[in-house]
Design a protein around this motif. Structure first.
Motif, PDB file in Angstrom:
ATOM      1  N   CYS A 123       0.845  -1.184   0.000  1.00 52.37           N
ATOM      2  CA  CYS A 123       0.000   0.000   0.000  1.00 52.37           C
ATOM      3  C   CYS A 123       0.889   1.245   0.000  1.00 52.37           C
ATOM      4  O   CYS A 123       1.949   1.265   0.615  1.00 52.37           O
ATOM      5  N   CYS A 128      -1.149   2.567   6.641  1.00 52.57           N
ATOM      6  CA  CYS A 128      -1.998   1.393   6.409  1.00 52.57           C
ATOM      7  C   CYS A 128      -1.271   0.138   6.912  1.00 52.57           C
ATOM      8  O   CYS A 128      -0.054   0.038   6.821  1.00 52.57           O
ATOM      9  N   CYS A 146      -5.898  -0.451  -2.586  1.00 47.42           N
ATOM     10  CA  CYS A 146      -5.753  -1.208  -1.337  1.00 47.42           C
ATOM     11  C   CYS A 146      -7.109  -1.692  -0.844  1.00 47.42           C
ATOM     12  O   CYS A 146      -8.043  -0.900  -0.733  1.00 47.42           O
ATOM     13  N   CYS A 149      -7.678   0.274   2.784  1.00 47.77           N
ATOM     14  CA  CYS A 149      -7.854   1.727   2.959  1.00 47.77           C
ATOM     15  C   CYS A 149      -8.192   2.446   1.656  1.00 47.77           C
ATOM     16  O   CYS A 149      -8.484   3.647   1.677  1.00 47.77           O
TER      17      CYS A 149
HETATM   18 ZN   LIG Z   1      -3.893   0.571   2.437  1.00 46.90          ZN
END
Ligand SMILES: [Zn+2]
Length: 243
Positions: A123, A128, A146, A149
């Motif tokens: 990510c 994250c 991702c 997130c």
């Molecule tokens: Zn993420």
């Protein structure tokens, strides 16, 4: 010129793109062939990831197919055998600028990847908690997001304009402090990281060897010895295992 590989206790080997050429890999090969240097610096820059992540994936995602097909060559295998045959008390740290994972595929265990691994995706959001994961998809057509997130996903490599990973630098720094043999293979000995690493190794009193297809011009005095030739030929011979 060969040597007694059991004579050294703290060995650091640095490898660059030259060691993977015999595996069919060139540094940057996209879906359209070899990228021009100016494209690599532009598309491979951290700015491109922020402004146009599809360009990042076009450049690095395109490397995944050829790497997935590539196999370790005799130089990768010789380094893995060297590590496997160390005697008690000997340590070997393999530091690589390559992002192809071929050292691990050959069986090397103590590998420090200075520039990451292009076969991993992570990510782009530093907060994250998604761990990097193996990913063969090139993502050259659509930017992946991702699942946790929603941020842009990126290849797990160091882009131009980004610092080298601190943990890797610490590991290298520690290994160089009491290094007694430093070997650079298939990497430019005049620019970093090779230039800094060999300087630290020489300061620690190590024997320093430059192994490459081409000699260094101008020479780097921190290297005491030069071994010229293709890594897959000269490295096994130097270690006493000509194929
Ligand atoms: Zn993420």
């Amino acid at each position: 010129m060969s040597f007694d590989r059991h004579q050294y206790q703290r060995i650091v080997v640095l490898t660059g793109a030259g060691i993977s050429v015999a595996s069919g890999l060139h540094t940057y090969r996209g879906p359209d062939g070899v990228w021009a240097a100016h494209d690599v610096e532009r598309l491979g820059h951290a700015r491109a990831l922020a402004e146009s992540p599809q360009d990042t994936w076009r450049l690095f995602g395109g490397m995944r197919g050829p790497i997935a097909q590539a196999r370790p060559n005799a130089a990768h295998r010789a380094l893995a055998r060297w590590e496997a045959e160390l005697r008690p008390g000997q340590q070997l740290l393999l530091v690589t600028q390559n992002v192809d994972g071929l050292h691990q595929a050959a069986g090397s265990r103590h590998v420090c990847e200075l520039h990451g691994n292009v076969m991993l995706t992570r990510c782009s959001n530093p907060d994250c908690d998604l761990p990097p994961f193996e990913d063969l998809a090139p993502h050259t057509e659509a930017v992946p997001r991702c699942p946790r997130c929603g941020s842009v996903l990126r290849p797990d490599i160091v882009l131009f304009g980004e610092p080298l990973p601190l943990q890797a630098l610490w590991q290298v720094d520690r290994a160089l402090r009491d290094c007694d043999l430093f070997l650079a293979i298939g990497t430019s000995g005049l620019v970093d990281p090779a230039a800094s690493l060999v300087r630290y190794a020489a300061q620690a009193g190590a024997r320093t060897v430059f192994m490459n297809l081409e000699p260094l011009v101008p020479p780097n005095p921190a290297f005491q010895e030069t071994v010229l030739g293709r890594a897959e030929t000269v490295l096994p011979a130097w270690l006493g295992w000509p194929e």
